[in-house]
Write an enzyme that holds these catalytic residues in place. Structure first.
Site, PDB file in Angstrom:
ATOM      1  CG  ASP A  41      -1.997  -0.833   1.302  1.00 59.43           C
ATOM      2  OD1 ASP A  41      -2.290  -1.398   0.245  1.00 59.43           O
ATOM      3  OD2 ASP A  41      -2.631  -0.954   2.367  1.00 59.43           O
ATOM      4  CE  LYS A  63      -7.195   0.149  -2.725  1.00 59.72           C
ATOM      5  NZ  LYS A  63      -7.932  -0.943  -2.533  1.00 59.72           N
ATOM      6  CG  MET A 177      -9.629   6.071   5.503  1.00 59.33           C
ATOM      7  SD  MET A 177     -10.316   4.741   4.529  1.00 59.33           S
ATOM      8  CE  MET A 177     -11.030   3.687   5.789  1.00 59.33           C
TER       9      MET A 177
END
Ligand code: SAH
Length: 264
Positions: A41, A63, A177
């Protein structure tokens, strides 16, 4: 299967922890060394990747918010193909692979293709952030539940969290997030009954030298998230547990503290 080696054709989903290589588990370290190919990642930093052997292929499949370098389907396909090619495959993910890591989709794809998969857990961002601030996530008397939520809605959808559950007393809410949605999340929590003065901790780049953290309160969550202006990963933690005094540091009790007291 030995716990420290990878059989060719097997995929290990490995937790890389929050960034500090010292927070890797010993097992994760052994698996990284044993891999012939590592799909990693964007959150996995160079210091962790440096542990891999020289000949190991490192494939970024990261991502980051709004910047999808590869679709999840493409990543699933890469894992399946590498395993079929007889590689010793490590899928290296930030934090713990089972926390908001899309591991479910990858495991399903591997299962459908008949490929053996294993998971090596890692230190999740909420643990690292609380540890950095010397706070406990479930302080006795202040919290009886810890809820990990995502602050990101699916494309085109509203963030649909169980606000009543999150705002029920003695809950620590760790928001992953949640940087962009911080102000909206705070509004919803207050609308559901959580006091504006509920302590909150915001940590960016937890465990890394670039770590920044802010001790604040719920009604200032959006302001605080914007104030830490780096573009690193950020976690927001809300709940009475975040108001506990730290050894050697002043109490984070907001009535006596500057509202945006910086910790580091
Ligand atoms: N599996 C990861 C979470 C992946 S979702 C884990 O267990 O930690 C990505 C989110 O995790 C980021 O948007 C941020 O909210 C959080 N995160 C990951 N690493 C972080 C770090 N070092 N500091 C602060 N937040 C982090």
């Amino acid at each position: 299967m030995s716990e420290s080696c990878i059989h060719p054709g097997t995929v290990w989903l490995v937790g890389a922890g929050p960034g500090d290589p010292d927070l890797l588990t010993r097992k994760a370290e052994r698996l990284i060394r044993a891999a012939s190919i590592i799909f990693h990642d964007a959150l996995v930093g160079p210091e962790v990747l440096a542990i891999a052997e020289t000949g190991t292929r490192l494939v970024p499949v990261g991502k980051r918010a709004g910047r999808h370098s590869r679709s999840q389907e493409a990543i699933n396909g890469l894992l399946v193909q590498a395993a079929k090619d007889g590689e010793r495959v490590v899928r290296l993910k930030g934090g713990d692979p089972s926390v908001f890591g899309r591991s479910g989709e990858e495991l399903a794809a591997l299962r459908n293709a008949g490929i053996p998969a294993r998971i090596c857990p890692g230190v999740t961002a909420a643990s690292a952030a609380a540890a950095s601030a010397c706070l406990t996530l479930t302080r006795r008397g202040a919290a009886r539940q810890l809820v990990l939520v995502t602050g990101q809605a699916r494309a085109g959808e509203r963030l649909d969290l169980d606000w009543d559950l999150l705002a029920s007393g003695r809950t620590t809410v760790a928001i992953y997030m949640g940087k962009a949605a911080a102000a909206g999340i705070a509004r919803e929590l207050m609308r559901a009954g959580l006091a504006a003065s509920t302590p909150a901790l915001i940590v960016e780049n937890a465990s890394l030298p670039s770590e920044q953290s802010l001790s604040t309160r719920l009604d200032l969550l959006g302001l605080g998230a914007a104030a830490l202006s780096g573009d690193g990963p950020m976690i927001l933690i809300v709940g009475e547990s975040m108001g506990q005094a730290e050894p050697g540091r002043p109490s984070a009790g907001m009535s006596r503290q500057p509202l945006l007291a910086e910790r580091s």
